[in-house]
Design an enzyme around this catalytic site. Structure first.
Site, mmCIF file in Angstrom:
data_model
loop_
_atom_site.group_PDB
_atom_site.id
_atom_site.type_symbol
_atom_site.label_atom_id
_atom_site.label_comp_id
_atom_site.label_asym_id
_atom_site.label_seq_id
_atom_site.Cartn_x
_atom_site.Cartn_y
_atom_site.Cartn_z
ATOM 1 N N LYS A 1 0.842 -1.200 0.000
ATOM 2 C CA LYS A 1 0.000 0.000 0.000
ATOM 3 C C LYS A 1 0.876 1.248 0.000
ATOM 4 C CE LYS A 1 -0.462 -0.308 5.043
ATOM 5 N NZ LYS A 1 -1.265 -0.926 6.112
ATOM 6 N N ARG B 1 -11.117 0.449 14.653
ATOM 7 C CA ARG B 1 -10.853 1.111 13.375
ATOM 8 C C ARG B 1 -11.846 0.605 12.346
ATOM 9 N NH1 ARG B 1 -4.960 1.064 10.409
ATOM 10 N NH2 ARG B 1 -5.476 -1.130 10.013
ATOM 11 N N HIS C 1 -6.838 -6.891 13.170
ATOM 12 C CA HIS C 1 -5.589 -6.127 13.187
ATOM 13 C C HIS C 1 -5.316 -5.716 14.629
ATOM 14 C CE1 HIS C 1 -2.358 -4.009 11.249
ATOM 15 N NE2 HIS C 1 -2.766 -2.817 11.634
ATOM 16 N N ARG D 1 0.490 -10.860 7.493
ATOM 17 C CA ARG D 1 0.468 -9.666 6.628
ATOM 18 C C ARG D 1 1.692 -8.813 6.958
ATOM 19 N NH1 ARG D 1 -4.595 -9.461 9.113
ATOM 20 N NH2 ARG D 1 -3.938 -7.555 10.163
ATOM 21 N N TYR E 1 14.499 31.294 3.411
ATOM 22 C CA TYR E 1 13.371 32.115 3.843
ATOM 23 C C TYR E 1 13.486 32.476 5.321
ATOM 24 C CZ TYR E 1 10.949 30.868 -0.483
ATOM 25 O OH TYR E 1 10.589 30.696 -1.790
ATOM 26 N N CYS F 1 12.976 24.560 1.692
ATOM 27 C CA CYS F 1 12.016 25.168 0.766
ATOM 28 C C CYS F 1 11.169 24.061 0.133
ATOM 29 C CB CYS F 1 12.740 25.930 -0.335
ATOM 30 S SG CYS F 1 14.029 27.049 0.247
ATOM 31 N N MET F 2 10.236 24.444 -0.736
ATOM 32 C CA MET F 2 9.386 23.453 -1.390
ATOM 33 C C MET F 2 10.210 22.498 -2.265
ATOM 34 S SD MET F 2 6.068 23.950 -3.861
ATOM 35 C CE MET F 2 5.083 24.848 -2.681
ATOM 36 N N ASP F 3 11.205 23.050 -2.965
ATOM 37 C CA ASP F 3 11.926 22.252 -3.958
ATOM 38 C C ASP F 3 13.436 22.221 -3.753
ATOM 39 O OD1 ASP F 3 9.362 22.271 -5.409
ATOM 40 O OD2 ASP F 3 9.898 24.354 -5.802
#
Ligand SMILES: *Cc1c(COP(=O)(O)O)cnc(C)c1O
Length: 386
Positions: free
Chosen positions: A43, A141, A170, A226, A270, A318-320
């Site tokens: 997943k 859950r 679970h 699992r 920043y 930063c973002m990138d």
């Protein structure tokens, strides 16, 4: 140290060692009792490692079944030609039922209306809809409550479009040794399974152990385990560490795109939250940021590896992009073998020489768990398989 070549379009990438995935799969399979099947959780794009490549590696190494969280994740595996049984670990909107039937993805079932609608869609397609029954033994859950399990099954079993292929629960505390809540959940599960059998109904494969359960509670392995986090070489908790040797499969790297030696007092990033305090400090830029899964809350606290030494990340992430500082006369572990240059590989996660940044180190700085660290790096970085 030799690193994988960066992808064509970017100076930052995730390296996934499929050999490590295979070895971890075999190491965990060796923990299973005779005849116990192995379901591998891929997943969230295999916890950020790439679902199709990891699923294939796990199946080669002996996995029997796969688990996903969403319909799209299951469809992706089928479209890649994977034929192994796939369990979706929860229910989905009824609008996606035809996809489940078409691609032969088993849902977990715990809501009567959902189960009925699934049976109808399967019957309409001339198929039998196989499902696994989820039981809520205490995690609160998903799942049918133990007291309702027999009636739930009785009400469904008349349906020619449905077949119970498994029954599971679970655990909330599988990573603890001799835990009373774990034992309570296990007891409730055994009672529910027994009640279904006494009703003359078939439970299909009985399963409940996740990675820590498989390692710490072999008596609860039943027909299948699992596995998840351990396949990727990470431990779910310190309790499992002494019991099995695993190899982390993910490394995260970027290349330096710019290096400067700013004057004392110059600020970085920043808000200028870091200022150069000494002459000769190098500030290097790496094109990877929080949109790649490098959490911004790590700003000014995390470390990276470059040329085999540690270096401090400085300024806000930063973002990138992010920046790091190389101090020629810093403490020994931080002293570079040579000045940093454009094109040098920076390791954000993984090994470089004798140093290693682990997902656990990063998780503890962030106040989270290693699972979230690798999932996050799956966001945008291209994966390079080695
Ligand atoms: C994710 C998941 C697993 C695997 O858990 P790990 O801790 O990664 O081993 C097993 N079962 C269910 C229901 C899950 O959601």
């Amino acid at each position: 140290m030799a690193f994988a070549k960066n992808p064509d379009g970017r100076w930052a990438w995730v390296e996934v060692d499929l050999g490590a995935i295979r070895r971890n799969t075999r190491a965990l399979k060796a923990k299973l009792g005779p005849g116990v099947q192995m379901m591998c959780s891929v997943k969230a794009d295999a916890y950020g490692h790439g679902a199709v490549a990891c699923a294939n590696a796990m199946l080669q190494a002996g996995a029997n079944q796969l688990a996903v969280a969403t319909v799209a994740e299951g469809v992706q595996l089928r479209q890649a030609g994977i034929a192994a049984p796939i369990l979706m670990l929860n229910e989905c909107p009824e609008t996606a039922l035809d996809l489940l039937v078409q691609y032969d993805i088993m849902p977990s079932v715990y809501t009567f209306d959902f189960a009925l609608a699934y049976g109808e869609r399967a019957a309409a397609a001339g198929k039998v809809g196989r499902y696994h029954l989820a039981i809520d033994t205490g995690m609160t859950r998903i799942g049918v409550l133990p007291v309702d399990v027999v009636e739930f099954r009785r009400n469904l079993d008349f349906h020619r479009g449905l077949e119970c292929a498994g029954t599971f629960t679970h655990f909330a505390t599988a990573d603890e040794i001799e835990d009373w809540d774990f034992q309570l959940q296990a007891n409730r599960f055994v009672e529910a399974v027994t009640a279904i059998h006494e009703e003359g109904l078939d439970t299909g494969l009985v399963h409940c152990d996740n990675t820590p359960g498989t390692i710490l509670h072999p008596r609860a392995q039943f027909d299948m385990c699992r596995l998840g986090i351990g396949l990727y070489g990470l431990h779910p908790a310190d309790t499992t560490r002494p019991r099995v040797t695993l190899e982390p499969a993910m490394s995260v790297r970027g290349k330096v795109t710019r290096v400067v030696r700013p004057p004392v007092g110059a600020g970085v990033g920043y808000g200028l939250t870091y200022r150069v305090a000494k002459q000769g400090v190098q500030i290097a830029t790496v094109p990877m940021g929080y949109a790649d899964g490098l959490a911004r809350q790590l700003s000014n606290t995390m470390e990276v590896l470059v040329n085999g030494s540690r270096a401090r990340q400085v300024g806000r992430i930063c973002m990138d992009q992010f920046m790091l500082a190389v101090e020629p006369d810093g403490p020994r572990r931080y002293r570079p073998a040579k000045p940093v240059e454009v094109g040098d590989v920076v390791t954000v996660l993984g090994r470089d020489g004798n140093e290693e940044i682990t997902a656990d180190e990063m998780a503890s700085l962030r106040g989270t768990i290693n699972y979230e660290v690798t999932c996050n790096f799956g966001m945008r970085l291209e994966k390079v398989y080695v």
